[in-house]
Design a protein around this motif. Structure first.
Motif, PDB file in Angstrom:
ATOM      1  N   UNK A  89       1.096  -1.211   0.044  1.00 51.26           N
ATOM      2  CA  UNK A  89      -0.171   0.005  -0.068  1.00 51.26           C
ATOM      3  C   UNK A  89       1.037   1.760  -0.129  1.00 51.26           C
ATOM      4  N   UNK A  90       0.727   1.991  -0.808  1.00 55.63           N
ATOM      5  CA  UNK A  90       1.720   2.958  -1.223  1.00 55.63           C
ATOM      6  C   UNK A  90       0.673   4.496  -0.653  1.00 55.63           C
ATOM      7  N   UNK A  91       1.081   5.343   0.176  1.00 54.99           N
ATOM      8  CA  UNK A  91      -0.079   6.226   0.943  1.00 54.99           C
ATOM      9  C   UNK A  91      -0.414   7.503  -0.423  1.00 54.99           C
ATOM     10  N   UNK A  92      -0.981   8.049  -0.812  1.00 55.06           N
ATOM     11  CA  UNK A  92      -1.520   9.122  -1.773  1.00 55.06           C
ATOM     12  C   UNK A  92      -1.703  10.128  -1.084  1.00 55.06           C
ATOM     13  N   UNK A  93      -2.034   9.740   0.294  1.00 53.78           N
ATOM     14  CA  UNK A  93      -2.692  11.100   1.045  1.00 53.78           C
ATOM     15  C   UNK A  93      -2.502  10.576   2.202  1.00 53.78           C
ATOM     16  N   UNK A  94      -2.308  11.366   3.513  1.00 54.48           N
ATOM     17  CA  UNK A  94      -3.364  11.187   4.907  1.00 54.48           C
ATOM     18  C   UNK A  94      -4.739  12.130   5.362  1.00 54.48           C
ATOM     19  N   UNK A  95      -5.385  11.026   6.248  1.00 53.12           N
ATOM     20  CA  UNK A  95      -6.115  12.105   6.938  1.00 53.12           C
ATOM     21  C   UNK A  95      -5.541  13.964   6.978  1.00 53.12           C
ATOM     22  N   UNK A  96      -6.239  14.980   7.665  1.00 52.31           N
ATOM     23  CA  UNK A  96      -6.490  15.698   7.990  1.00 52.31           C
ATOM     24  C   UNK A  96      -6.186  15.428   9.655  1.00 52.31           C
ATOM     25  N   UNK A  97      -6.668  16.434  10.489  1.00 49.89           N
ATOM     26  CA  UNK A  97      -6.421  16.539  11.568  1.00 49.89           C
ATOM     27  C   UNK A  97      -7.322  17.783  12.282  1.00 49.89           C
ATOM     28  N   UNK A  98      -8.504  17.450  13.351  1.00 46.47           N
ATOM     29  CA  UNK A  98      -9.363  18.428  14.297  1.00 46.47           C
ATOM     30  C   UNK A  98      -9.423  17.610  15.496  1.00 46.47           C
ATOM     31  N   UNK A 112      -4.084  17.187  -0.577  1.00 45.65           N
ATOM     32  CA  UNK A 112      -4.265  16.094  -1.140  1.00 45.65           C
ATOM     33  C   UNK A 112      -3.822  15.368  -1.722  1.00 45.65           C
ATOM     34  N   UNK A 113      -4.382  14.609  -2.843  1.00 44.86           N
ATOM     35  CA  UNK A 113      -4.384  13.087  -3.196  1.00 44.86           C
ATOM     36  C   UNK A 113      -3.277  13.243  -4.887  1.00 44.86           C
ATOM     37  N   UNK A 114      -2.476  12.532  -4.019  1.00 44.64           N
ATOM     38  CA  UNK A 114      -1.306  12.475  -5.203  1.00 44.64           C
ATOM     39  C   UNK A 114      -1.459  11.691  -6.334  1.00 44.64           C
ATOM     40  N   UNK A 115      -1.105  12.447  -7.770  1.00 40.83           N
ATOM     41  CA  UNK A 115      -1.632  11.229  -8.152  1.00 40.83           C
ATOM     42  C   UNK A 115      -0.494   9.447  -8.354  1.00 40.83           C
ATOM     43  N   UNK A 116      -1.203   9.010  -9.346  1.00 40.58           N
ATOM     44  CA  UNK A 116      -1.071   7.484  -9.235  1.00 40.58           C
ATOM     45  C   UNK A 116      -0.421   8.024 -10.610  1.00 40.58           C
ATOM     46  N   UNK A 117      -0.528   8.876 -11.946  1.00 42.53           N
ATOM     47  CA  UNK A 117       0.143   8.711 -13.291  1.00 42.53           C
ATOM     48  C   UNK A 117       1.272   9.773 -13.864  1.00 42.53           C
ATOM     49  N   UNK A 118       2.169  10.009 -11.796  1.00 45.47           N
ATOM     50  CA  UNK A 118       3.333  10.428 -12.662  1.00 45.47           C
ATOM     51  C   UNK A 118       4.307   9.670 -11.967  1.00 45.47           C
ATOM     52  N   UNK A 119       5.626   9.837 -13.105  1.00 44.80           N
ATOM     53  CA  UNK A 119       7.323   9.018 -12.859  1.00 44.80           C
ATOM     54  C   UNK A 119       7.199   8.552 -11.584  1.00 44.80           C
ATOM     55  N   UNK A 170       3.705  18.040  -5.533  1.00 45.86           N
ATOM     56  CA  UNK A 170       2.452  17.336  -4.933  1.00 45.86           C
ATOM     57  C   UNK A 170       2.209  16.248  -5.455  1.00 45.86           C
ATOM     58  N   UNK A 171       3.514  15.526  -5.060  1.00 41.31           N
ATOM     59  CA  UNK A 171       3.989  14.033  -5.432  1.00 41.31           C
ATOM     60  C   UNK A 171       4.275  13.673  -3.661  1.00 41.31           C
ATOM     61  N   UNK A 172       3.507  13.678  -2.809  1.00 38.56           N
ATOM     62  CA  UNK A 172       4.382  13.100  -1.639  1.00 38.56           C
ATOM     63  C   UNK A 172       3.337  11.832  -1.554  1.00 38.56           C
ATOM     64  N   UNK A 173       4.474  10.300  -1.201  1.00 38.11           N
ATOM     65  CA  UNK A 173       3.706   9.643  -0.796  1.00 38.11           C
ATOM     66  C   UNK A 173       4.314   8.676   0.510  1.00 38.11           C
ATOM     67  N   UNK A 174       4.096   7.787   1.038  1.00 38.01           N
ATOM     68  CA  UNK A 174       4.189   7.032   1.811  1.00 38.01           C
ATOM     69  C   UNK A 174       4.291   5.627   2.219  1.00 38.01           C
ATOM     70  N   UNK A 175       5.545   5.333   2.024  1.00 36.53           N
ATOM     71  CA  UNK A 175       5.790   3.494   1.898  1.00 36.53           C
ATOM     72  C   UNK A 175       6.870   2.952   2.518  1.00 36.53           C
ATOM     73  N   UNK A 176       6.319   2.067   3.215  1.00 34.60           N
ATOM     74  CA  UNK A 176       7.988   1.701   4.625  1.00 34.60           C
ATOM     75  C   UNK A 176       7.816   0.147   3.448  1.00 34.60           C
TER      76      UNK A 176
END
Length: 486
Positions: A234-243, A396-403, A440-446
């Motif tokens: 699973x590659x994170x393309x965004x994360x939830x906001x916080x309040x 914002x959701x990062x694109x899965x269509x980027x290099x 705009x391309x921030x991804x999250x994966x370990x």
């Protein structure tokens, strides 16, 4: 009557045709025939360096006065001694004493830099749980193929494996075409303001624009997701906001023998009850739709029909996902009452009552929108709603269509050939959000395979990592750096 039956049959036929066309038009998002990554031998000395890092308790506290900064000094000294080539050949800068930024200049300045980030602060061991650990949390003991200790999963192992990767590449005289930045924060567990936020602000001031950012986040789920029995990365393309909001009601107080029709506690309790019974609407377009798109070609035909036709089956999909806590959280902005304060004596009416309610915002929702909805649902002017601390909107959701996404996808497949890859939205928060002004391309994966039971070790008891998995992390990052040069 026959006309209407024929008309209904005609429309049913049209729907069936659309369902089948959409299903058979599905193309797989999974990369096929990805060459295996060049083998990397990760020596036992690298594992021992992680052990040494775990033995330094870099625990961060929300109340900074409780933080033992001498341990952070030890850690900085330790990595300087452990990775001499990095300190000889890379530019190094510190922020607020313990935040670290390394720059490995690429040969082609026209290429945007890549930033790989992690944090080396860890959460405290919960008071009273020390005896529940199989091995002491800061001993760094290796047993039965595992390294035990706080930071083996969150997130010191990423810091060390990234440093190992760069040090090894330097030993081979590898020279990147694209500039590589390594950013390590010292306070991710408490806010990230001293580390990631400050580093990101400094880069923004230099007008740095990044190709992509990769931070901790998604892992490989060996048991699969959404009915898939194959491992899924699973590659994170965004994360939830916080309040967090405080709901406050003020009463007149007095003796409990003569209570009013509704006390301040009653008003706040009713407000909380209304929020729990009126959850935010479930949505697939907060990231779940993309997860399903990536996995649709890998499921049984019946599921494929459902996943390929979300326009029709979205209520069914939502119902299926909402059966689990994690599935429900992927569908909506969540509402969680966490603190209630009121009263001091059993026979005295409290004047004020306060409830704290935490919200994790699904992409597409906003802090202002959540506050507006909360007030509307409560519908009681006697209950005031105020922000606790400072909220943040979802990234914002990062694109899965980027290099960049393709590079991460290819790297995963080259190391873990049997896994499926899919984007998803992280339910928790990281400090990568501070870099959103730079790319705009921030991804999250370990690059770790973790079962649900093993994931419980993060912030929990008996946190541990397989030695082999740590060695694979070094292999992954070395391969990713090489693959990011185009």
């Amino acid at each position: 009557m026959r006309f209407f039956l024929r008309l209904i049959a005609f429309f049913v036929g049209i729907v069936l045709v659309v369902l089948l066309v959409n299903t058979f038009r599905l193309t797989s998002h999974q990369l096929a025939n990805t060459p295996s990554a060049a083998a990397v031998i990760v020596p036992d000395s690298a594992v021992q360096r992680l052990v040494g890092a775990i033995q330094i308790p870099t625990v961060s506290y929300t109340d900074y006065t409780l933080t033992d900064t001498t341990q952070f000094d030890k850690f900085v000294t330790y990595i300087k001694a452990s990775y001499p080539l990095i300190y000889q050949r890379l530019t190094h800068q510190t922020f607020n004493q313990y935040g670290m930024l390394y720059e490995w200049k690429g040969r082609n300045p026209a290429l945007k830099p890549v930033l790989l980030m992690a944090h080396y602060d860890v959460v405290p061991v919960i008071q009273g749980t020390q005896k529940m650990w199989k091995r002491p949390p800061f001993a760094g003991i290796i047993e039965d193929g595992y390294i035990y200790g706080r930071g083996t999963l969150d997130n010191k192992m990423s810091v060390m494996s990234l440093l190992e990767s760069v040090e090894n590449l330097l030993k081979t005289n590898f020279q990147p075409e694209r500039t590589l930045l390594l950013a390590f924060g010292q306070d991710e567990e408490t806010s990230g303001k001293l580390g990631a936020q400050t580093i990101a602000a400094a880069l923004k001031k230099r007008s740095v624009s990044l190709e992509y950012v990769l931070d901790e986040g998604g892992v490989i789920k060996p048991e699969g997701v959404s009915g898939i029995n194959k491992p899924v990365a699973l590659i994170g393309i965004s994360e939830k906001g916080y309040l967090s909001l405080e709901l406050t009601a003020i009463g007149k107080g007095g003796h409990s023998s003569m209570p009013p029709p509704q006390t301040s506690i009653g008003m706040v309790a009713e407000a909380v009850s209304k929020l729990e019974h009126n959850p935010f609407p479930a949505r697939l377009n907060g990231g779940v739709d993309q997860l399903l798109d990536y996995l649709a070609s890998e499921v049984s035909f019946g599921q494929r029909v459902v996943f390929a036709n979300q326009w029709l089956f979205s209520p069914l999909i939502k119902q299926m996902l909402a059966k689990t806590k994690s599935g429900n959280a992927t569908l909506r902005t969540t509402t969680a009452p966490t603190i209630f304060r009121a009263g001091a004596k059993d026979n005295v009416l409290p004047i004020d009552a306060v409830a704290t309610v935490n919200f994790r915002l699904l992409p597409g929702d906003t802090v202002d929108g959540v506050i507006e909805r909360v007030k509307k649902v409560i519908d009681n002017d006697s209950v005031t709603v105020s922000i606790l601390g400072k909220g943040n909107n979802p990234v914002p959701l990062a694109s899965t269509e980027t290099p960049a996404f393709l590079t991460i996808h290819q790297t995963i497949k080259s190391i873990f050939p049997n896994v499926l890859v899919a984007p998803y939205v992280m339910l928790g928060a990281t400090d990568s959000k501070y870099y959103s002004a730079l790319t705009s391309s921030i991804y999250r994966f370990t690059p770790l395979a973790l079962t649900d039971a093993e994931t419980a070790g993060i912030h929990g008891t008996n946190e541990r990592i397989r030695v082999k998995d740590y060695q694979n992390m070094v292999w992954f990052y070395m391969t990713l750096i090489r693959n990011s040069q185009k």
